[in-house]
Design a protein around this motif. Structure first.
Motif, PDB file in Angstrom:
ATOM      1  N   PRO A 100       0.799  -1.244   0.000  1.00 37.25           N
ATOM      2  CA  PRO A 100       0.000   0.000   0.000  1.00 37.25           C
ATOM      3  C   PRO A 100       0.822   1.280   0.000  1.00 37.25           C
ATOM      4  O   PRO A 100       0.797   2.050   0.952  1.00 37.25           O
ATOM      5  N   TYR A 101       1.503   1.538  -1.101  1.00 30.49           N
ATOM      6  CA  TYR A 101       2.316   2.750  -1.190  1.00 30.49           C
ATOM      7  C   TYR A 101       1.458   3.998  -1.309  1.00 30.49           C
ATOM      8  O   TYR A 101       1.897   5.086  -0.969  1.00 30.49           O
ATOM      9  N   GLN A 102       0.273   3.857  -1.889  1.00 31.84           N
ATOM     10  CA  GLN A 102      -0.599   5.016  -2.074  1.00 31.84           C
ATOM     11  C   GLN A 102      -1.780   4.847  -1.128  1.00 31.84           C
ATOM     12  O   GLN A 102      -2.770   4.198  -1.452  1.00 31.84           O
ATOM     13  N   PRO A 103      -1.684   5.431   0.058  1.00 31.52           N
ATOM     14  CA  PRO A 103      -2.676   5.125   1.092  1.00 31.52           C
ATOM     15  C   PRO A 103      -4.117   5.466   0.701  1.00 31.52           C
ATOM     16  O   PRO A 103      -5.037   4.787   1.132  1.00 31.52           O
ATOM     17  N   GLU A 104      -4.305   6.482  -0.120  1.00 34.38           N
ATOM     18  CA  GLU A 104      -5.677   6.877  -0.445  1.00 34.38           C
ATOM     19  C   GLU A 104      -6.417   5.767  -1.185  1.00 34.38           C
ATOM     20  O   GLU A 104      -7.644   5.710  -1.155  1.00 34.38           O
ATOM     21  N   LEU A 105      -5.671   4.886  -1.849  1.00 29.99           N
ATOM     22  CA  LEU A 105      -6.306   3.785  -2.588  1.00 29.99           C
ATOM     23  C   LEU A 105      -6.133   2.449  -1.860  1.00 29.99           C
ATOM     24  O   LEU A 105      -6.390   1.400  -2.436  1.00 29.99           O
ATOM     25  N   SER A 106      -5.645   2.476  -0.632  1.00 30.79           N
ATOM     26  CA  SER A 106      -5.274   1.225   0.039  1.00 30.79           C
ATOM     27  C   SER A 106      -5.753   1.190   1.478  1.00 30.79           C
ATOM     28  O   SER A 106      -5.157   0.501   2.311  1.00 30.79           O
ATOM     29  N   GLN A 107      -6.797   1.925   1.799  1.00 37.44           N
ATOM     30  CA  GLN A 107      -7.241   1.952   3.186  1.00 37.44           C
ATOM     31  C   GLN A 107      -7.682   0.581   3.677  1.00 37.44           C
ATOM     32  O   GLN A 107      -7.562   0.273   4.856  1.00 37.44           O
ATOM     33  N   GLY A 108      -8.179  -0.247   2.791  1.00 35.75           N
ATOM     34  CA  GLY A 108      -8.610  -1.589   3.196  1.00 35.75           C
ATOM     35  C   GLY A 108      -7.445  -2.406   3.711  1.00 35.75           C
ATOM     36  O   GLY A 108      -7.458  -2.912   4.836  1.00 35.75           O
ATOM     37  N   THR A 109      -6.415  -2.526   2.884  1.00 35.29           N
ATOM     38  CA  THR A 109      -5.216  -3.253   3.296  1.00 35.29           C
ATOM     39  C   THR A 109      -4.624  -2.634   4.557  1.00 35.29           C
ATOM     40  O   THR A 109      -4.266  -3.332   5.510  1.00 35.29           O
ATOM     41  N   ASP A 301      -6.499  12.553   7.736  1.00 30.83           N
ATOM     42  CA  ASP A 301      -6.355  13.193   6.427  1.00 30.83           C
ATOM     43  C   ASP A 301      -6.610  14.690   6.569  1.00 30.83           C
ATOM     44  O   ASP A 301      -6.790  15.196   7.683  1.00 30.83           O
ATOM     45  N   GLY A 307      -7.245   7.788   9.134  1.00 34.07           N
ATOM     46  CA  GLY A 307      -6.781   7.006   7.993  1.00 34.07           C
ATOM     47  C   GLY A 307      -5.481   6.323   8.377  1.00 34.07           C
ATOM     48  O   GLY A 307      -4.916   6.591   9.453  1.00 34.07           O
ATOM     49  N   TYR A 308      -5.022   5.448   7.520  1.00 30.35           N
ATOM     50  CA  TYR A 308      -3.861   4.619   7.848  1.00 30.35           C
ATOM     51  C   TYR A 308      -2.802   4.763   6.761  1.00 30.35           C
ATOM     52  O   TYR A 308      -3.131   4.895   5.576  1.00 30.35           O
ATOM     53  N   VAL A 309      -1.535   4.722   7.182  1.00 34.76           N
ATOM     54  CA  VAL A 309      -0.417   4.841   6.231  1.00 34.76           C
ATOM     55  C   VAL A 309       0.718   3.901   6.646  1.00 34.76           C
ATOM     56  O   VAL A 309       0.822   3.528   7.811  1.00 34.76           O
TER      57      VAL A 309
ATOM     58  N   LEU B  60     -13.983  -3.196   4.023  1.00 37.82           N
ATOM     59  CA  LEU B  60     -12.573  -2.780   3.891  1.00 37.82           C
ATOM     60  C   LEU B  60     -12.079  -3.048   2.469  1.00 37.82           C
ATOM     61  O   LEU B  60     -11.356  -2.244   1.895  1.00 37.82           O
ATOM     62  N   ASN B  64     -10.142  -0.493  -1.165  1.00 44.43           N
ATOM     63  CA  ASN B  64      -8.860  -0.871  -1.780  1.00 44.43           C
ATOM     64  C   ASN B  64      -8.972  -0.856  -3.296  1.00 44.43           C
ATOM     65  O   ASN B  64     -10.049  -1.073  -3.849  1.00 44.43           O
ATOM     66  N   ARG B 465      -5.493  13.404   1.187  1.00 45.74           N
ATOM     67  CA  ARG B 465      -4.090  13.126   1.544  1.00 45.74           C
ATOM     68  C   ARG B 465      -3.918  12.985   3.050  1.00 45.74           C
ATOM     69  O   ARG B 465      -4.466  13.763   3.822  1.00 45.74           O
TER      70      ARG B 465
END
Lengths: 449, 487, 449, 487
Positions: A100-109, A301, A307-309, B60, B64, B465
């Protein structure tokens, strides 16, 4: 070419747009002498039907624990996996994503890993946990490297009752950096000889490693060990290969462990002929910045929403390169997800019940086997779901052959790892083994062949 | 909609699965274990029904993005489509439910598959042996460097240094360091490739190896690799090749034929094994015969018609993990190779390279292209033309999300300031590439016309962001809640 | 109670809020004499492990086409289903949804059905298609009811070469409304006797039904039939039980059919021991408002974006109640989705190739069998992937037993449906039968037992 | 993001799957079939790769709402959670890959399951036989009415009319009509239930049957059903019970014990079979012994230890579909019953009823409740209090979507103007109910404060309200494109 959408005509259009005549021209930078002048020598392509049939043919040449009764453990455990686990883990949004390098598209993971880190902390009794390691053995090797980063010392106490393959991995991983691993024997209880550990510890000792339940299934006494290690300024590293034990056995954190690592396969991951498995890794918060692997943190955010990073990346190789805490990049994210789902389903009561069930079933088997004339229990220490049996009539190999004739896969023959235990079998009993199966095992073991 | 944490849901006493009934005596735990070893409870642990767990993770998952949803051009990661049949076959009970310590007579199918896969990978790479053990590319790197070290030790000295180009993968230096080597950086030449002279200048008998990524992270083929290998070999060094970008040359050029001694493969890149949101992958290592004595145990061998696991290799470096590697990933890679065959694999490379060149060509008038001409599997642009408007690579990446695309790899390779590294792979159609190109062009326009729109992107994602500085400064790495809960 | 989240404590809180003491009070409206005074007499609950084991035990008592060579067809076809089909169909957003009454939350289902309707129109050569029926047989019965609604007539020509179970279903469905079904025999070609059809048609004829390929696998001549029917003011209803034939056989629409119905199981749906299957239903646009079942239409939302809705509901029972075109409410949405996915994967070229493969394989088997001394082809008409074999030595039952001993499931014994064909087998060959399997079939059939 | 139609994607010549190679002679089709029967092409048919197909349907799925995503309180539809283990077991090859015409020796497991399921359903309902054949509840209704008709015919006359309460399910009148009956409506009494006197007034020897839904669509138990049955039986009529709402009384009251002659079950409601976005379901029919001679063929019987299919029932009405019913749905229902056992099934009813009463109780001060006191599995409100603000049921339903919920069934039953029929089922937690209640209360506030906000809802869905009038007036029921495409 169902996986390559572009047809010849599509390719033609693209070549025209680029302004070359053939795709060959795009490879003009590869000098002719560096080219393969022939086709690859591989089997011809297969249709999906053909492939399915072929793979089924290969799979059918293996036995599996669905079609045999199995009493194998030794670092790989046959536990029931609820149907909901694979249903969720194989949602393609999870399994076709990258790290998940791009957190905005990877909140599930990311949220799932944050939950995984929490669960690992709760199970181990530790303060921080990372997002996963390759497996239990490499997690242990990384724990030793971490201890070395913390105190700079070079001697590590590594008992013989630690999984033999884990020990080999540790040797392979750490020897290049000048670390020295000192082996310590086990007692007739099947536990690590704490006196010998005490004798091996000095102010040069980097860390003391202990596995509990150990390779023989025996639970070790961690409290004394923690004290001894800490007195000498060494770290206590606890490895756990059968984490279902966390449901009923006091956590290493409560006993003073500094780093707790292990194998998480037992939670939601199939046996998979040995992999992929799931290395878990937890430590005291004080050592956080020396920890290897990825970490997920909670933040907010721009609108203040949680959110998660991925965080604390400064420890990692893409920032520090050769000074990184480890070179881990891809880890075992999906295995960690499976463990998270399985643990959520089990929950507080279910995990305890599962652990208790394993404990009781193994105790039942242990008692039944100890009553046989052809076998005896090799060690007297308390065990969780595995134990060592000495074969007194015939050999372990003969006994296993007799079992196999009845579609029972017996225990691991310990001579493979310990010449002095070549008359022994390591037997594992889980909730997957019914009383009927256990009775059949004992009956066959008792029949003397 | 926001999804609460597992720990903030549920209610005391809920369970999400049933366990088999206890069919043995239900002895109290105190009778089975010493009291001091017993655990009472795990405060804060989840208490949920199956319904709640299923909904939680289903929701979740919708937060993704994966390849099954759209274009995912992460450079150097080769995010290609993962065939569904492969996901079906690895789950066959004979594979997924086999225990690693089963007697060898009961694992003949698994061993045959591993044996054949080793043969396939050797043929594809031009190497002589392959170890399937590493769990990921980075572990493959460690293993590769360990093999080199063991080989050099057997020749008298492990040596001290490893040469690493500035365009190398981030894990390379760390891998060399774990094996006890110092890293020395080699600068790329003006063509974006390593110059043999630069290697010759650095090469001496203290250098153990050079680690080359080929094609490199600029998407360019190291066309002088054979000469570089000669220089390194002449001083007794070894050539390590990072095979992460093998997708570009499969069936066209073999690292083993051009002087490489050790190479790792990424099954989750080249061979369509899904990446799983961060693994598991698999990173087999190919090696030349002179390194074979040091290969990790066990190896699969064929004796007549039977396959056996051999652990008796006295010079072996040992193991990098327990058991035999990420077998379920290997099953998928094997299935992929069998599906495509030789012609299909070559077509993979051709179309992957064509797709990358098409993007490069269509965007080179809009974005700054530091290294020109043809690329292989990926192309690298920079934000040089957008920076004057106050828009940088990160902004462009985030804005792409609003157009429904995953961003490319950004700020890598380090040698290109503000790099955008775009790898489309062969599984994307021309239409998708055209849509991506159109979005990139629109963003370039937006950067001129309305830079704030780009700088404040993404606008359509679940969260905007995220504050990464806060995450690092005040690490919150787990739920702490109020344990223990109320009784 | 993993499927019932509320615990006793949760229930307590809710009862308190409602203001009753026990859940018993909520049932106070059920008079005591209407209560069950005992527990249900059912088997006790099972854990998930126990259930899986039990179900596997039951499943293992059945044979399946994965473990046997099978040459059964007769309305249920063993075709290969690509892995992507079940991967997509079992996305829970699809399968845990209800009928799309609220279009804003159901665009996925609705768009897929719109696509399905289009595919059915393309395959059948018709102008409109509905969202699915229960199966081929009930779709045929509904087609007859529809024809009756259109022209009000009461006589239907129903050839004997139509699937016998379909004929029974038609009888059961239509007899209550006074419709009369007239059977028409088949010729030695295995085709429906068109002269007899002609003789049976009058100005009282509501519809002529024809199945093609018919139950014997024989392709019927639709063009003449359409002409004859239309001249008499009757409708031509064409039924297709093996829709893979659409890939290579001229569509019924081109031949003048008014209504085309059939069984869509062959596309993406497993054999499932007979169900669920997929009734498809298409007609000329002129008859749209007499069509039974659900329909999805494209429209726009308030912002002008395209979207999909259930439409023309005025034909349906929740508006017209007893005047509805049918009482269908739940249909076979997920089976239609599976067909849509499978057809998308096959596509224009793949469907043709699949049909051709079936045609060629069956032709190969037909030729090989016709060369045997123990059998002969019963009919001379052109066939798609099924054909009738007359057993000249021994009985069909004996022949099937001989095959079964070699793990081959032979053909359907036709005596079950046609006393005059009690010496015949109906053999089906699909792409799932390798040449090896066909050769083994023929060899065993030829061995005389 | 909008997803184009299948037909507007792809490119000429693409295919999404591979077929086995032809291992028999590749004769031209012209040699195998008469030329006039051959088809050349299917213009406009899709041409897509596997990648594109997977992405298309993955994206479409995300435009859908299912029980796995959240609360789905569609009244009368019993949208409960579908256990995942059931989805696993029906796919076992022995079930999903068995052909219906396999020899009986090869289908013993399937027959045993059907035989046992019949026994279970009979015990649950208090009926004497069960036919598993109907594919859905509505087909069960047809079958039930056919059985009644056949029975009455055997007694001399099929009779003419069927009595149907105004609170009945929409399919009831249509089902009776298909069996050749005229429908006569019975008005519910002031208690929302049928009054025996109303039935007595209508009942004569031309009435074939009464069709009762119990609990009815107001969520109320027909407490006089036994008396009503007596009245009907006294005149030689039959009592049909629509069992769609069985979830409320399972283990508590059995229709067969209170005078019902025929009953249909909905496997996809009461027995947790997923609804599939519109099927497949299964609608078995329970019947009393006097109707048994007319049951559809075949039936499963037990002979010693073997199970057999018996087709030899001379008085049978025939079949309502080919083969034996929606078997895969039956497998799931069987598994569900085995999972829960007697106590679990009773608990289903208790919690389903408790959940419905909790919602009713918490919302009755906010929304108009036409029939008070306790409900069973569902409660029915109306928009009477919101109408003065210009907000009606449809608006409230659409606004619920913005809060993440599926709306309840609306405008049904017809006897309540602006009905909202809420059925939570037992698989919802108190927390979910509380969230739903809070949303309903907020919407009631919004209706007063900002009615336009509610009237223009939904605001967060992929599409806003769709033009249903246009859809019906200008039906666009399939893609027409420009076929044939360019060559």
């Amino acid at each position: 070419m169902q996986y390559i959408p572009n047809t010849e005509a599509d390719c033609r259009e693209m070549l025209d747009a680029i302004g070359v005549r053939s795709s060959e021209e795009l490879f003009a930078d590869i000098p002719s002498k560096l080219r393969l002048k022939r086709g690859l020598n591989l089997a011809p392509p297969m249709s999906e039907t053909g492939l399915r049939r072929h793979m089924k043919g290969l799979a059918d040449k293996n036995a599996d624990v669905e079609h045999y009764s199995s009493f194998l453990g030794a670092g790989a455990y046959n536990h029931f996996i609820p149907a909901a686990v694979s249903h969720l883990v194989f949602r393609s949004e999870f399994y076709t994503a990258y790290t998940p390098y791009q957190p905005e598209l990877s909140q599930g993971t990311l949220q799932a890993i944050y939950e995984y880190q929490t669960l690992i902390c709760q199970l181990t009794g530790m303060e921080v946990a990372n997002a996963s390691m390759y497996d239990g053995s490499s997690a242990l090797a990384e724990a030793i490297l971490m201890a070395h980063r913390i105190n700079g010392r070079l001697e590590v106490v590594l008992p013989l009752a630690v999984h033999p393959e884990y020990r080999t991995v540790c040797h392979t991983y750490v020897s290049k950096l000048g670390l020295q691993l000192d082996e310590v024997p086990y007692t007739d209880q099947g536990a690590t000889d704490l006196k010998k550990v005490g004798a091996a510890i000095s102010d040069r000792t980097c860390a003391v490693v202990i596995q509990s339940p150990n390779f023989f299934g025996v639970l070790e006494s961690l409290d004394e060990l923690a004290e001894t290690a800490h007195k000498a300024g060494a770290l206590l590293i606890v490895a756990v290969a059968e984490p279902v034990s966390f449901g009923i056995v006091r956590s290493p954190g409560e006993s003073g462990a500094d780093i707790v690592v292990g194998e998480g396969q037992a939670f939601g991951n199939h046996l998979n002929f040995g992999g992929p498995y799931l290395g878990f890794f937890a430590s005291k918060e004080a050592y956080l910045r020396n920890m290897p692997g990825r970490l997920v943190g909670q933040t907010t955010d721009k609108a203040g929403r949680p959110g998660y990073v991925l965080t604390l990346a400064t420890r990692e190789q893409h920032i520090r390169r050769e000074k990184a805490t480890s070179n881990i990049c891809t880890n075992e994210g999906l295995c960690a997800l499976a463990a998270t789902v399985h643990l959520s389903l089990l929950g507080r009561a279910g995990l305890r019940e599962l652990a208790l069930l394993n404990l009781r079933k193994a105790a039942y088997a242990k008692e039944a086997i100890s009553a046989l004339r052809s076998c005896e229990l090799r060690f007297a220490g308390p065990t969780f779901n595995e134990f060592v049996v000495r074969v007194t009539r015939g050999t372990p190999a003969q006994m296993n052959r007799g079992l196999l004739a009845r579609r029972i896969i017996g225990g691991v023959e310990l001579g493979r790892f310990y010449p002095e235990l070549s008359d022994c079998l390591l037997i594992c009993v889980t909730e997957q083994n019914s009383r009927e199966e256990i009775d059949a095992l004992c009956k066959t073991m008792g029949s003397g062949r | 909609f926001n999804e609460p944490l597992l720990f903030d849901q549920g209610s005391k006493g809920r369970v999400g699965c049933t366990l088999p009934e206890c069919d043995v005596p239900e002895l109290k735990p105190e009778r089975l274990l010493p009291r001091k070893l017993l655990r009472r409870d795990i405060p804060g642990f989840p208490e949920l029904s199956e319904v709640e767990v299923v909904r939680h993770f289903t929701r979740l998952s919708q937060h993704n993005y994966g390849v099954d949803l759209g274009f995912y051009p992460l450079g150097s990661c080769t995010m290609k489509y993962n065939p569904k049949i492969n996901e079906e076959v690895w789950r066959l009970p004979g594979f997924s439910q086999a225990h690693p310590y089963q007697p060898q007579s009961l694992i003949q199918g698994a061993l045959e598959l591993m044996y054949e896969l080793e043969t396939f990978l050797a043929e594809i790479s031009g190497m002589e042996r392959v170890s399937l053990q590493p769990a990921a590319g980075a572990q493959g790197e460690i293993l590769g460097m360990m093999l080199i070290r063991a080989y050099l030790e057997s020749k008298g000295s492990p040596r001290k240094r490893v040469l690493i180009p500035d365009s190398s993968h981030g894990t390379n230096p760390a891998s060399a360091a774990i094996c006890g080597y110092q890293c020395v950086q080699i600068k790329s030449g003006p063509r974006g490739r390593i110059e043999p002279q630069a290697v010759a200048d650095m090469m001496d008998e203290d250098v153990a190896a050079i680690m080359i990524t080929n094609p490199n992270t600029l998407g360019l083929f190291e066309d002088q690799i054979a000469d570089i290998a000669k220089i390194v070999h002449a001083k007794g060094g070894q050539v390590y090749c990072d095979g992460a970008n093998l997708n570009a040359i499969i069936g066209i050029s073999r690292p083993g034929d051009v002087g490489v001694d050790v190479l790792h493969f990424n099954m989750h890149k080249t061979f369509a094994v899904p990446h799983g949101g961060g693994g598991p992958g698999a990173g087999p290592v190919g090696l030349k015969a002179h390194l074979a004595p040091f290969i990790p145990i066990p190896v699969v061998e064929k004796k007549g018609k039977r396959f056996v696991l051999n652990e008796d290799l006295p010079s072996s470096i040992g193991r990098v993990r327990a058991f035999y590697g990420n077998f379920a990933a290997l099953v998928r890679a094997y299935a992929y190779i069998r599906s495509l065959g030789p012609s299909g694999l070559r077509r993979v490379a051709e179309v992957a390279v064509l797709n990358a060149n098409y993007i490069m060509n269509q965007l080179k008038d809009t974005y700054h292209l530091p290294y020109d001409k043809f690329c292989k599997h990926e192309c690298v642009f920079s934000d040089a033309r957008q920076l004057p408007h106050g828009v940088q690579t990160l902004d462009i990446a985030k804005r792409l999300m609003d157009y429904g695309f995953h961003p490319p790899t950004i700020y890598f390779p380090l040698i290109v300031r503000g790099a955008m590294m775009i790898e489309p792979t062969e599984t994307e159609s021309k239409e998708t590439l055209d849509q991506f190109i159109a979005a990139m062009k629109r963003i370039a326009e937006e950067a001129e016309r309305d830079p704030e729109l780009v700088r404040s992107a993404p606008h359509k994602t679940k969260v905007s962001r995220l504050d990464e500085v806060k995450a690092a400064r005040q690490p919150n790495l787990r739920w702490k809640g109020k344990a223990p809960r109320l009784p």
